[in-house]
Scaffold this active site. Sequence first.
Site, PDB file in Angstrom:
ATOM      1  N   ASP A  80     -11.171   3.028   4.282  1.00  0.00           N
ATOM      2  CA  ASP A  80     -11.649   1.643   4.245  1.00  0.00           C
ATOM      3  C   ASP A  80     -13.177   1.577   4.164  1.00  0.00           C
ATOM      4  O   ASP A  80     -13.730   0.523   3.843  1.00  0.00           O
ATOM      5  CB  ASP A  80     -11.222   0.912   5.530  1.00  0.00           C
ATOM      6  CG  ASP A  80      -9.969   0.081   5.350  1.00  0.00           C
ATOM      7  OD1 ASP A  80      -9.800  -0.505   4.271  1.00  0.00           O
ATOM      8  OD2 ASP A  80      -9.173   0.000   6.308  1.00  0.00           O
ATOM      9  N   GLN A  97      -4.584  -1.323   9.510  1.00  0.00           N
ATOM     10  CA  GLN A  97      -4.581  -2.670   8.946  1.00  0.00           C
ATOM     11  C   GLN A  97      -5.190  -3.666   9.938  1.00  0.00           C
ATOM     12  O   GLN A  97      -4.851  -3.661  11.117  1.00  0.00           O
ATOM     13  CB  GLN A  97      -3.128  -3.061   8.584  1.00  0.00           C
ATOM     14  CG  GLN A  97      -2.990  -4.381   7.856  1.00  0.00           C
ATOM     15  CD  GLN A  97      -3.606  -4.374   6.457  1.00  0.00           C
ATOM     16  OE1 GLN A  97      -3.654  -3.347   5.790  1.00  0.00           O
ATOM     17  NE2 GLN A  97      -4.094  -5.514   6.024  1.00  0.00           N
ATOM     18  N   LYS A 137       0.843  -1.207   0.000  1.00  0.00           N
ATOM     19  CA  LYS A 137       0.000   0.000   0.000  1.00  0.00           C
ATOM     20  C   LYS A 137       0.878   1.256   0.000  1.00  0.00           C
ATOM     21  O   LYS A 137       0.626   2.207  -0.743  1.00  0.00           O
ATOM     22  CB  LYS A 137      -0.930  -0.021   1.226  1.00  0.00           C
ATOM     23  CG  LYS A 137      -2.054  -1.037   1.079  1.00  0.00           C
ATOM     24  CD  LYS A 137      -2.817  -1.303   2.378  1.00  0.00           C
ATOM     25  CE  LYS A 137      -3.839  -2.418   2.142  1.00  0.00           C
ATOM     26  NZ  LYS A 137      -4.569  -2.836   3.332  1.00  0.00           N
TER      27      LYS A 137
END
Length: 303
Positions: free
Chosen positions: A124, A101, A57
């Site tokens: 997200d 994460q 990422k």
Amino acid sequence: MNAIPTLKLIDGKATAMRVLAEVREQVQALRQRGVQPGLAVVLVGMDAASQVYVRNKVLRAEEVGIRSLEHRLPSDTTQDELLALIDRLNQDPAVNGILVQLPLPAHIEEHRILQAIDPLKDVDGFHSANVGGLAQGRDVLTPCTPSACMRLLREACGELSGKHAVVVGRSNIVGKPMAALLLQADCTVTVVHSLSRDLPALCRQADILVAAVGKPRLIGADWLKPGAVVIDVGINRITEAGHSRLVGDVDFAAALPQVAAITPVPGGVGPMTIAYLMKNTLIALDLQQQAAHQERTACLSPC
Ligand code: GUN
């Protein structure tokens, strides 16, 4: 082995390159106006797979010109310490997107952490304000993997309206938001899971099948309607004939003769998810600029 007919392959890698090129162009235009988007990626602990995902990422962000701010914290980080970091990132104007994460270590309450992220920086799309907004069909940040799957489906199928989509799996990260996005695109949507009765018969109704269960090659040819379009979200590591390899939730070789189109694993949904994280960072920046504008005009208008 026979060559795979390329017309049947939904090439996530190639589409991801196009999405990233679009993002790079938008970032260049922003930087000419003196704005550089920023993405903060937070990793707690040493989970091996998470470390790879986070590295990818951060690398992708840098490639498209997004400033990436990496926060790697030890496994014994307390919930309060993580909440304090999120608070700092929420306040930081150089940070437009925040990604924590998952999974988090067991002593940290995932829900508390996700709810602490400013919904306008929640790249997200996991905050309840964004989950609710998606359910209501509002313009909010939506989870990266399902959004990426929708782009692949639109490119593979064209019009989605009226098609019967079956989503296999009901996770908060993929299954549920996927179902909401398909419904928004006027599909007829069925969500099935491990306790559904006669899974193969339910899957055989699918014009579009999205598999997101994390079970290697669970879905065989006899689960598929001839001519179905299949999106395989599963990324499962298996050892076969002494070799480690990645396979999806769909038995790709068995499914191929049966389907109209299918995503491979690897090279299907995986690269698209990261591309959509970059896209979401720009959407987040745009939403923040809109909110700031609304705040300014509200201050100017007479009470
Ligand atoms: N872990 C596995 N998938 C995801 C994801 O989409 N977002 C985050 N934050 N963590 C994950």
